[in-house]
Design a protein around this motif. Structure first.
Motif, PDB file in Angstrom:
ATOM      1  N   ALA A   1       2.428  -0.768  -4.417  1.00 42.71           N
ATOM      2  CA  ALA A   1       3.754  -0.401  -4.909  1.00 42.71           C
ATOM      3  C   ALA A   1       3.943   1.109  -4.791  1.00 42.71           C
ATOM      4  O   ALA A   1       2.993   1.853  -4.515  1.00 42.71           O
ATOM      5  CB  ALA A   1       3.916  -0.837  -6.365  1.00 42.71           C
ATOM      6  N   GLN A   2       5.170   1.556  -5.033  1.00 37.91           N
ATOM      7  CA  GLN A   2       5.472   2.991  -4.942  1.00 37.91           C
ATOM      8  C   GLN A   2       4.588   3.799  -5.879  1.00 37.91           C
ATOM      9  O   GLN A   2       4.140   4.904  -5.541  1.00 37.91           O
ATOM     10  CB  GLN A   2       6.940   3.231  -5.269  1.00 37.91           C
ATOM     11  N   SER A   3       4.304   3.245  -7.058  1.00 38.31           N
ATOM     12  CA  SER A   3       3.502   3.975  -8.045  1.00 38.31           C
ATOM     13  C   SER A   3       2.055   4.180  -7.600  1.00 38.31           C
ATOM     14  O   SER A   3       1.333   4.988  -8.192  1.00 38.31           O
ATOM     15  CB  SER A   3       3.530   3.225  -9.384  1.00 38.31           C
TER      16      SER A   3
ATOM     17  N   ILE B   1       8.704  10.807  -4.688  1.00 41.77           N
ATOM     18  CA  ILE B   1       9.019   9.841  -3.638  1.00 41.77           C
ATOM     19  C   ILE B   1      10.453   9.364  -3.846  1.00 41.77           C
ATOM     20  O   ILE B   1      10.786   8.781  -4.875  1.00 41.77           O
ATOM     21  CB  ILE B   1       8.029   8.662  -3.651  1.00 41.77           C
TER      22      ILE B   1
ATOM     23  N   TYR C   1      12.185   7.359  -1.607  1.00 45.94           N
ATOM     24  CA  TYR C   1      12.450   6.037  -1.031  1.00 45.94           C
ATOM     25  C   TYR C   1      11.126   5.361  -0.715  1.00 45.94           C
ATOM     26  O   TYR C   1      10.181   6.005  -0.246  1.00 45.94           O
ATOM     27  CB  TYR C   1      13.275   6.192   0.253  1.00 45.94           C
ATOM     28  N   PHE C   2      11.046   4.058  -0.992  1.00 47.07           N
ATOM     29  CA  PHE C   2       9.824   3.303  -0.744  1.00 47.07           C
ATOM     30  C   PHE C   2      10.198   1.900  -0.275  1.00 47.07           C
ATOM     31  O   PHE C   2      11.110   1.270  -0.815  1.00 47.07           O
ATOM     32  CB  PHE C   2       8.964   3.210  -2.009  1.00 47.07           C
ATOM     33  N   ARG C   3       9.478   1.448   0.740  1.00 46.25           N
ATOM     34  CA  ARG C   3       9.686   0.073   1.203  1.00 46.25           C
ATOM     35  C   ARG C   3       8.356  -0.485   1.696  1.00 46.25           C
ATOM     36  O   ARG C   3       7.668   0.151   2.501  1.00 46.25           O
ATOM     37  CB  ARG C   3      10.715   0.042   2.338  1.00 46.25           C
TER      38      ARG C   3
ATOM     39  N   TYR D   1       4.026   0.420   5.115  1.00 47.23           N
ATOM     40  CA  TYR D   1       4.868   1.021   4.079  1.00 47.23           C
ATOM     41  C   TYR D   1       5.724   2.111   4.704  1.00 47.23           C
ATOM     42  O   TYR D   1       5.291   2.809   5.624  1.00 47.23           O
ATOM     43  CB  TYR D   1       4.014   1.623   2.956  1.00 47.23           C
TER      44      TYR D   1
ATOM     45  N   GLU E   1      11.092  10.783   6.631  1.00 49.01           N
ATOM     46  CA  GLU E   1      10.561   9.450   6.380  1.00 49.01           C
ATOM     47  C   GLU E   1       9.245   9.286   7.120  1.00 49.01           C
ATOM     48  O   GLU E   1       9.076   9.808   8.236  1.00 49.01           O
ATOM     49  CB  GLU E   1      11.578   8.410   6.863  1.00 49.01           C
TER      50      GLU E   1
ATOM     51  N   ILE F   1       7.833   5.476   3.424  1.00 47.26           N
ATOM     52  CA  ILE F   1       8.017   6.371   2.276  1.00 47.26           C
ATOM     53  C   ILE F   1       8.911   7.524   2.701  1.00 47.26           C
ATOM     54  O   ILE F   1       8.679   8.159   3.738  1.00 47.26           O
ATOM     55  CB  ILE F   1       6.656   6.892   1.773  1.00 47.26           C
TER      56      ILE F   1
END
Length: 375
Positions: A75-77, A90, A92-94, A332, A58, A334
């Motif tokens: 965003a994740q994208s 990816i 996981y994304f927050r 973020y 992470e 990731i």
């Protein structure tokens, strides 16, 4: 005649005289620990399947625009991850809502050459503390021939500032020993995001006393950790060196009491995977002089010398503090599934914006808590 032995006796006596000089303003351990009010809420975590995967790593990711401000709302994208040049999905994304709390170790070189620079260190520490969050825990460690944990982990940032003003300077510089000891204390931090800030003035000529650690030891340990490192050089870059000096163990060249070796410190920070800051300071001739013996007692001047303390531009101090505070922020999180142990793969991973390759993206591994097997 006994000329040669007599000269040797005189030089040894001079060296012993300097070594017997007591430290300036010795720091006493606090009577009781500082207040420690940690944040109760735990940060969000990925699903159990991810967290228990030994290949899951992470990262804290920040995106800085051309003005130096963090970029939010992504965003994740918007991100792409690669390992050894190959795409990594990816997992996981927050996007963080406010940054998680941080464990911070402030390491201060208190060798004799820092005697004129400690006021600048104090003002820099104050500026950094003013930009921290109330839940951030901080400890203060002063390293030298008699290293001391000046204040253990506390969320009372005012106490850290007060204790910093009690630190005095004298003696040689076991730099690598001191850094290793300070990093070891950070292992007791309560938060996964961890930061080390090191204040010093030199490496190549001042690390003349380390007995237990080398530069390679410290760098290797740093690269295998999830800590962020900031190295802060304090001094006057164009200061001239003192004449040759005699130490008790060896013949050494004295370095300028106001000097700072920015080039070597910058390389050291890069080797750690961290960032270097130079706080340029000039003598304040209107301030009360500080008195100390040379680090290695000069055969020409065994008596204590008096120096004007240094002072730095307040704007430069604030710029340092703002930059560190901004980089401590984690906007973020990731998570990726990689091949191989996280320690060996972290340095081979790149995370960038998909459509903004010129944006400055900082990526730091996050130390994950031990996973518990699911039943």
């Amino acid at each position: 005649m006994r000329t040669v032995p007599l000269i040797g006796d005189i030089l040894l006596a001079i060296a012993l005289t300097g070594c017997a000089t007591p430290p300036m303003a010795p720091v006493q351990m606090p009577a009781r620990p500082g207040q420690l009010k940690l944040c109760a809420g735990a940060p969000a975590t990925p699903s159990g399947n991810l967290a228990s995967n030994p290949d899951y790593v992470e990262f804290a990711v920040d995106v800085i625009d051309s003005t130096g401000a963090p970029t939010t709302g992504l965003a994740q994208s918007d991100f792409v991850a690669t390992g050894n040049g190959r795409p990594i999905p990816i997992a996981y994304f927050r996007a963080e809502q406010g940054r998680p709390p941080v464990s911070i170790g402030i390491l201060v070189d208190k060798s004799g050459s820092m005697v004129t620079k400690l006021p600048v260190v104090s003002s820099s520490v104050d500026a950094l503390l003013s930009k921290l969050e109330p839940c951030d825990e901080v400890f203060l460690f002063a390293f030298g021939m008699d290293p001391i944990l000046v204040e253990d982990f506390t969320t009372d940032h005012t106490l850290i500032s007060q204790r910093m003003r009690l630190v005095g300077a004298s003696g040689q510089t076991p730099f690598y020993d001191g850094v290793r000891q300070g990093v070891a204390r950070l292992d007791a931090g309560h938060y996964p995001d961890r930061v080390i800030v090191i204040f010093t003035d030199d490496l190549s000529s001042l690390d003349n006393a380390s007995r237990h650690a080398t530069r390679d030891d410290v760098v290797s340990s740093a690269l295998n950790s999830q800590n962020r490192f900031f190295v802060v050089g304090v001094g006057k870059p164009d200061a001239t060196a003192h004449p040759i000096s005699i130490g008790i163990y060896s013949l050494t060249f004295g370095s300028a009491h106001n000097g700072v070796d920015a080039e070597d410190l910058g390389k050291f920070a890069t080797d750690l995977g961290g960032e270097f800051f130079l706080i340029t300071a000039e003598p304040d001739e209107n301030a009360p002089k500080v008195s100390t013996r040379e680090r290695n007692v000069s055969v020409y001047s065994p008596s204590p010398r008096r120096y004007a303390p240094l002072v730095a531009d307040p704007g430069q101090v604030q710029q340092f503090a703002a930059s560190v505070a901004s980089q401590i922020d984690r906007h973020y999180t990731i998570g990726l599934i990689t091949s191989g142990p996280p320690a060996s793969t972290a340095g081979q991973i790149s995370i960038k914006l998909a459509n903004h390759p010129s944006a400055r993206t900082t990526v730091h591994p996050i130390k994950l808590p031990p996973s518990t097997p699911s039943h």
